[in-house]
Design a protein around this motif. Structure first.
Motif, short mmCIF file in Angstrom:
data_model
loop_
_atom_site.label_atom_id
_atom_site.label_comp_id
_atom_site.label_asym_id
_atom_site.label_seq_id
_atom_site.Cartn_x
_atom_site.Cartn_y
_atom_site.Cartn_z
N THR A 66 -4.70 24.83 -4.07
CA THR A 66 -4.88 24.57 -5.50
C THR A 66 -3.54 24.32 -6.16
O THR A 66 -2.51 24.87 -5.77
CB THR A 66 -5.59 25.75 -6.20
N HIS A 67 -3.58 23.47 -7.19
CA HIS A 67 -2.41 23.14 -8.00
C HIS A 67 -2.82 23.35 -9.45
O HIS A 67 -3.87 22.86 -9.87
CB HIS A 67 -2.00 21.68 -7.80
N PHE B 88 -5.55 21.15 -13.24
CA PHE B 88 -5.95 21.88 -12.04
C PHE B 88 -6.54 20.91 -11.03
O PHE B 88 -7.36 20.06 -11.37
CB PHE B 88 -7.01 22.95 -12.40
N VAL B 89 -6.10 21.00 -9.80
CA VAL B 89 -6.66 20.21 -8.71
C VAL B 89 -6.80 21.11 -7.48
O VAL B 89 -5.85 21.82 -7.12
CB VAL B 89 -5.79 18.99 -8.35
N ALA B 90 -7.98 21.08 -6.86
CA ALA B 90 -8.23 21.77 -5.61
C ALA B 90 -8.44 20.72 -4.53
O ALA B 90 -9.17 19.75 -4.73
CB ALA B 90 -9.45 22.67 -5.73
N GLU B 91 -7.80 20.93 -3.40
CA GLU B 91 -7.96 19.98 -2.30
C GLU B 91 -8.00 20.72 -0.97
O GLU B 91 -7.36 21.77 -0.83
CB GLU B 91 -6.86 18.92 -2.31
N PRO B 92 -8.77 20.19 -0.01
CA PRO B 92 -9.63 19.00 -0.09
C PRO B 92 -10.88 19.26 -0.92
O PRO B 92 -11.08 20.37 -1.43
CB PRO B 92 -9.98 18.73 1.37
N MET B 93 -11.73 18.25 -1.04
CA MET B 93 -12.95 18.36 -1.83
C MET B 93 -14.21 18.37 -0.97
O MET B 93 -15.32 18.32 -1.49
CB MET B 93 -13.02 17.22 -2.86
N ARG B 94 -14.02 18.45 0.35
CA ARG B 94 -15.15 18.55 1.26
C ARG B 94 -14.87 19.62 2.31
O ARG B 94 -13.76 19.70 2.84
CB ARG B 94 -15.41 17.22 1.96
N PHE B 95 -15.88 20.42 2.61
CA PHE B 95 -15.80 21.47 3.63
C PHE B 95 -17.10 21.41 4.43
O PHE B 95 -18.12 21.98 4.02
CB PHE B 95 -15.61 22.84 2.99
N GLY B 96 -17.08 20.67 5.52
CA GLY B 96 -18.28 20.52 6.31
C GLY B 96 -19.38 19.84 5.52
O GLY B 96 -19.24 18.68 5.10
N ARG B 97 -20.44 20.56 5.25
CA ARG B 97 -21.60 20.01 4.53
C ARG B 97 -21.56 20.31 3.03
O ARG B 97 -22.53 20.05 2.32
CB ARG B 97 -22.90 20.55 5.14
N LEU B 98 -20.45 20.85 2.56
CA LEU B 98 -20.26 21.14 1.13
C LEU B 98 -19.28 20.16 0.52
O LEU B 98 -18.18 19.95 1.04
CB LEU B 98 -19.75 22.57 0.94
N PHE B 99 -19.67 19.55 -0.59
CA PHE B 99 -18.82 18.64 -1.34
C PHE B 99 -18.58 19.23 -2.73
O PHE B 99 -19.54 19.61 -3.42
CB PHE B 99 -19.47 17.27 -1.50
N LEU B 100 -17.33 19.28 -3.17
CA LEU B 100 -17.02 19.67 -4.54
C LEU B 100 -16.92 18.42 -5.40
O LEU B 100 -16.41 17.38 -4.95
CB LEU B 100 -15.70 20.44 -4.60
N GLY C 295 -16.45 17.06 -9.77
CA GLY C 295 -16.24 17.40 -11.17
C GLY C 295 -15.32 18.59 -11.35
O GLY C 295 -14.37 18.80 -10.58
N ASP C 296 -15.61 19.41 -12.37
CA ASP C 296 -14.74 20.53 -12.71
C ASP C 296 -14.66 21.58 -11.61
O ASP C 296 -13.77 22.44 -11.66
CB ASP C 296 -15.24 21.20 -14.00
N ALA C 297 -15.54 21.56 -10.64
CA ALA C 297 -15.41 22.47 -9.51
C ALA C 297 -14.16 22.17 -8.70
O ALA C 297 -13.62 23.05 -8.03
CB ALA C 297 -16.65 22.38 -8.61
N ALA C 298 -13.68 20.93 -8.79
CA ALA C 298 -12.53 20.52 -8.00
C ALA C 298 -11.30 20.18 -8.83
O ALA C 298 -10.18 20.25 -8.32
CB ALA C 298 -12.88 19.31 -7.15
N LEU D 28 -9.61 12.05 -4.38
CA LEU D 28 -8.32 12.61 -4.78
C LEU D 28 -7.31 11.54 -5.17
O LEU D 28 -6.45 11.79 -6.02
CB LEU D 28 -7.77 13.49 -3.67
N ARG D 29 -7.41 10.35 -4.58
CA ARG D 29 -6.50 9.27 -5.02
C ARG D 29 -6.67 9.00 -6.51
O ARG D 29 -5.70 8.83 -7.24
CB ARG D 29 -6.75 8.00 -4.21
N ARG D 30 -7.91 8.95 -6.96
CA ARG D 30 -8.17 8.70 -8.38
C ARG D 30 -7.90 9.94 -9.22
O ARG D 30 -7.40 9.85 -10.35
CB ARG D 30 -9.61 8.22 -8.57
N VAL D 31 -8.23 11.11 -8.69
CA VAL D 31 -8.00 12.37 -9.40
C VAL D 31 -6.52 12.54 -9.73
O VAL D 31 -6.14 12.87 -10.87
CB VAL D 31 -8.52 13.55 -8.58
#
Length: 395
Positions: free
Chosen positions: A179-180, A274-286, A288-291, A336-339
């Protein structure tokens, strides 16, 4: 415990979750939305409403754009105010004809809710104790409590659209997420009022007393903001005190033409990047504001959520229609490129327009020099306009 199965479980019934659900439904992909709050609570959230062209296109693709086009306000430019004068940035002329649309996030949510209800699609409000399971394996599920009963929703994939404080990002294993964050040393005091806008376009004001923004929700409803200390309280501000301070931070013409009235809503919001990366964890995708969260100065929050949904809906449609997981594998990097570009613009615009307590006289002069260059250089104005209307989505 009751058990149900769907293809995609969507956690969160804000605009990103509802928009994703609608796009997936249009493609024949079954989905269920779980929301921890009530529908009335979701609709009661007061949020921004400047839509990029890409967001408008997505709402059209979802079949919910009719009221937006009928009632929204298309804007060809924005105005920057400093040193007692306003300077217009010609968004339309500098970007080859692009515009933005002023249409409140509450109205976007209302349109998406109505479409989902009309289609008879499953949305569970007041879903408590939401827990995400198995997304790092071959199958996944979401459990929740509703009506005193525990339910299990089995699914292929989970879309975490439940915001900064939601269960989705909190479910990611320790160490898997980077996280940043930057917390800005001020907040925005916002007032919503049933008064005509002071200008037909938004006014962003850099003033020695602090930043101000004149915005609107419609031709008869306005939204105004003042930079304020982080420890300020909305209840300390009477309506008259707010309007008096707003006038002080505007150019003379705007201050003279400002129409005031009783505040419908008054609140203070902190500003953060705030940015959290990555935005995918297996079958979970973050999504919007979750990421990611951006300061509202650049009007990017809802639009970034919509661009996440664009990439995620395309990836899932590709998976089910073509049995290809290329889009799923690329999801996080594409978003994330656009984020990060939108985060950069929001940080730059926030830094340019606000008064910071630790920059002193040199910071003030550097801001003035930057503003003078911005409004007098076509190249600089074009760069701002391109970012403000929204950078193109990667194909």
């Amino acid at each position: 415990m009751t058990t149900r199965r769907t293809q995609v479980a969507i956690v969160g019934a804000g605009p990103s979750g509802l928009l994703l659900g609608q796009l997936l439904h249009k493609a024949g992909i079954d989905n269920v939305i779980l929301e921890r709050q009530s529908a009335d609570y979701v609709l009661g959230r007061i949020r921004a409403g400047v839509l990029e062209q890409t967001t408008m296109d997505l709402l059209d693709a979802a079949g919910v754009g009719a009221r937006m086009h009928a009632e929204g306000l298309r804007h060809d430019g924005v105005e920057l105010s400093f040193d007692g004068q306003r300077h217009r940035i010609d968004l339309h002329g500098l970007t080859g004809g692009k515009q933005v649309m002023v249409y409140g996030q509450t109205e976007v949510t209302r349109d998406l809710m109505a479409a989902r209800e009309a289609e008879g699609l499953a949305t569970v409000y007041d879903a408590k104790d939401v827990a995400l399971q198995g997304f790092d394996g071959a199958t996944s599920a979401v459990t929740y409590r509703h009506g005193g009963v525990t339910h299990e929703l089995q699914c292929d994939y989970i879309a975490g659209c439940d915001g900064y404080h939601g269960a989705s990002r909190a479910s990611v294993p320790d160490g898997a997420l980077k996280t940043h964050e930057r917390i800005y040393p001020f907040g925005w005091l916002g007032v919503l009022a049933d008064t005509p806008p002071v200008s037909h376009e938004l006014i962003y004001s850099n003033h020695e007393r602090g930043f101000a923004l004149c915005s609107m929700r419609s031709a008869t409803r306005t939204r105004y903001y003042l930079q304020c200390p982080l420890d300020d309280k909305a209840e300390r501000w009477s309506d008259d005190a707010f309007w008096d301070e707003l006038r002080r931070r505007l150019d003379p013409e705007a201050a003279e033409s400002l129409v005031t009235g009783p505040a419908i809503e008054k609140s203070i919001a902190p500003l953060r990047s705030f940015v959290a990366e990555p935005m995918r964890f297996g079958r979970l995708f973050l999504a919007g504001d979750a990421a990611h969260i951006v300061p509202p100065t650049g009007a990017k929050g809802l639009n970034l959520a919509a661009s996440d949904v664009h990439y995620l809906s395309r990836a899932l449609i590709e998976h089910y229609a073509e049995r290809s997981d290329a889009g799923i594998r690329a999801y996080s990097d594409s978003c994330l490129r656009r984020v990060w570009k939108a985060s950069r613009f929001s940080w730059w615009f926030t830094s340019l327009m606000h008064q910071f307590p630790d920059t002193g006289a040199i910071g003030h002069q550097l801001q003035r020099a930057e503003l003078d260059y911005l409004v007098n250089s076509r190249a600089a104005s074009t760069a701002m306009a391109e970012n403000y209307v929204g950078l193109p989505l990667a194909t």
